[in-house]
Scaffold this motif. Structure first.
Motif, PDB file in Angstrom:
ATOM      1  N   PHE A  78     -50.101  29.266  33.236  1.00 13.75           N
ATOM      2  CA  PHE A  78     -49.978  27.805  33.232  1.00 13.75           C
ATOM      3  C   PHE A  78     -50.483  27.218  31.911  1.00 13.75           C
ATOM      4  O   PHE A  78     -49.862  26.320  31.341  1.00 13.75           O
ATOM      5  N   ASP A  79     -51.620  27.727  31.444  1.00 20.56           N
ATOM      6  CA  ASP A  79     -52.171  27.251  30.178  1.00 20.56           C
ATOM      7  C   ASP A  79     -51.207  27.519  29.026  1.00 20.56           C
ATOM      8  O   ASP A  79     -50.975  26.650  28.178  1.00 20.56           O
ATOM      9  N   ASN A  81     -48.008  27.897  29.287  1.00 22.51           N
ATOM     10  CA  ASN A  81     -46.850  27.034  29.501  1.00 22.51           C
ATOM     11  C   ASN A  81     -47.120  25.626  28.970  1.00 22.51           C
ATOM     12  O   ASN A  81     -46.262  25.033  28.305  1.00 22.51           O
ATOM     13  N   GLU A  82     -48.299  25.092  29.239  1.00 28.36           N
ATOM     14  CA  GLU A  82     -48.655  23.761  28.729  1.00 28.36           C
ATOM     15  C   GLU A  82     -48.680  23.753  27.201  1.00 28.36           C
ATOM     16  O   GLU A  82     -48.186  22.816  26.569  1.00 28.36           O
ATOM     17  N   GLU A  83     -49.230  24.807  26.615  1.00 32.68           N
ATOM     18  CA  GLU A  83     -49.270  24.903  25.156  1.00 32.68           C
ATOM     19  C   GLU A  83     -47.849  24.946  24.581  1.00 32.68           C
ATOM     20  O   GLU A  83     -47.546  24.264  23.592  1.00 32.68           O
ATOM     21  N   GLU A  85     -45.152  23.731  25.989  1.00 30.17           N
ATOM     22  CA  GLU A  85     -44.530  22.419  26.171  1.00 30.17           C
ATOM     23  C   GLU A  85     -44.984  21.443  25.086  1.00 30.17           C
ATOM     24  O   GLU A  85     -44.171  20.668  24.558  1.00 30.17           O
ATOM     25  N   ARG A  86     -46.273  21.489  24.723  1.00 29.36           N
ATOM     26  CA  ARG A  86     -46.763  20.639  23.630  1.00 29.36           C
ATOM     27  C   ARG A  86     -46.086  21.018  22.315  1.00 29.36           C
ATOM     28  O   ARG A  86     -45.698  20.158  21.528  1.00 29.36           O
TER      29      ARG A  86
END
Length: 128
Positions: A78-79, A81-83, A85-86
């Motif tokens: 998840f982490d 994935n967030e990175e 996406e940013r």
């Protein structure tokens, strides 16, 4: 020395065999044996229950450990994935800026080509 070889084995007097089970003589002795038997069964049952509890506890601990490991793996995914996406957002903004700059540069190029064409046309007319 030869006497030992020819000597017959000694015959021992037959011993009386003890019976395998001697029944208790009094009611109190019988009752004590029953209580001892029940206590032994109870103790064995308690040991089996404790062993079963420990085995299930061990199994549960292993499952919890595996779940924690899976949770940490999922959290890291998840982490990441967030990175990503940013990073995608940043790249999309950069792409939009570059696209607008590309369009502006194309317009400047077209204007420069038109100016060059006009300049050449004017030069041809004056050179003729």
């Amino acid at each position: 020395m030869t006497d030992f070889i020819h000597e017959h084995p000694k015959v021992e007097a037959p011993q009386e065999k003890q019976p395998a089970y001697v029944p208790p003589k009094t009611e109190k002795e019988r009752q004590k044996k029953v209580y001892a038997y029940v206590a032994a069964l109870f103790l064995i049952a308690m040991l089996l229950i404790a062993w079963s509890f420990l085995m299930s506890h061990r199994s549960n601990q292993q499952i919890i450990s595996e779940l924690k490991e899976n949770t940490s793996t999922l959290q890291s995914a998840f982490d990441k994935n967030e990175e990503l996406e940013r990073r995608i957002d940043t790249l999309e903004k950069s792409y939009a800026v570059l696209e607008s700059e590309n369009a502006r540069l194309r317009q400047e190029l077209d204007a420069a080509r038109q100016e060059l064409a006009l300049y050449r046309a004017a030069e041809e007319q004056t050179g003729n």
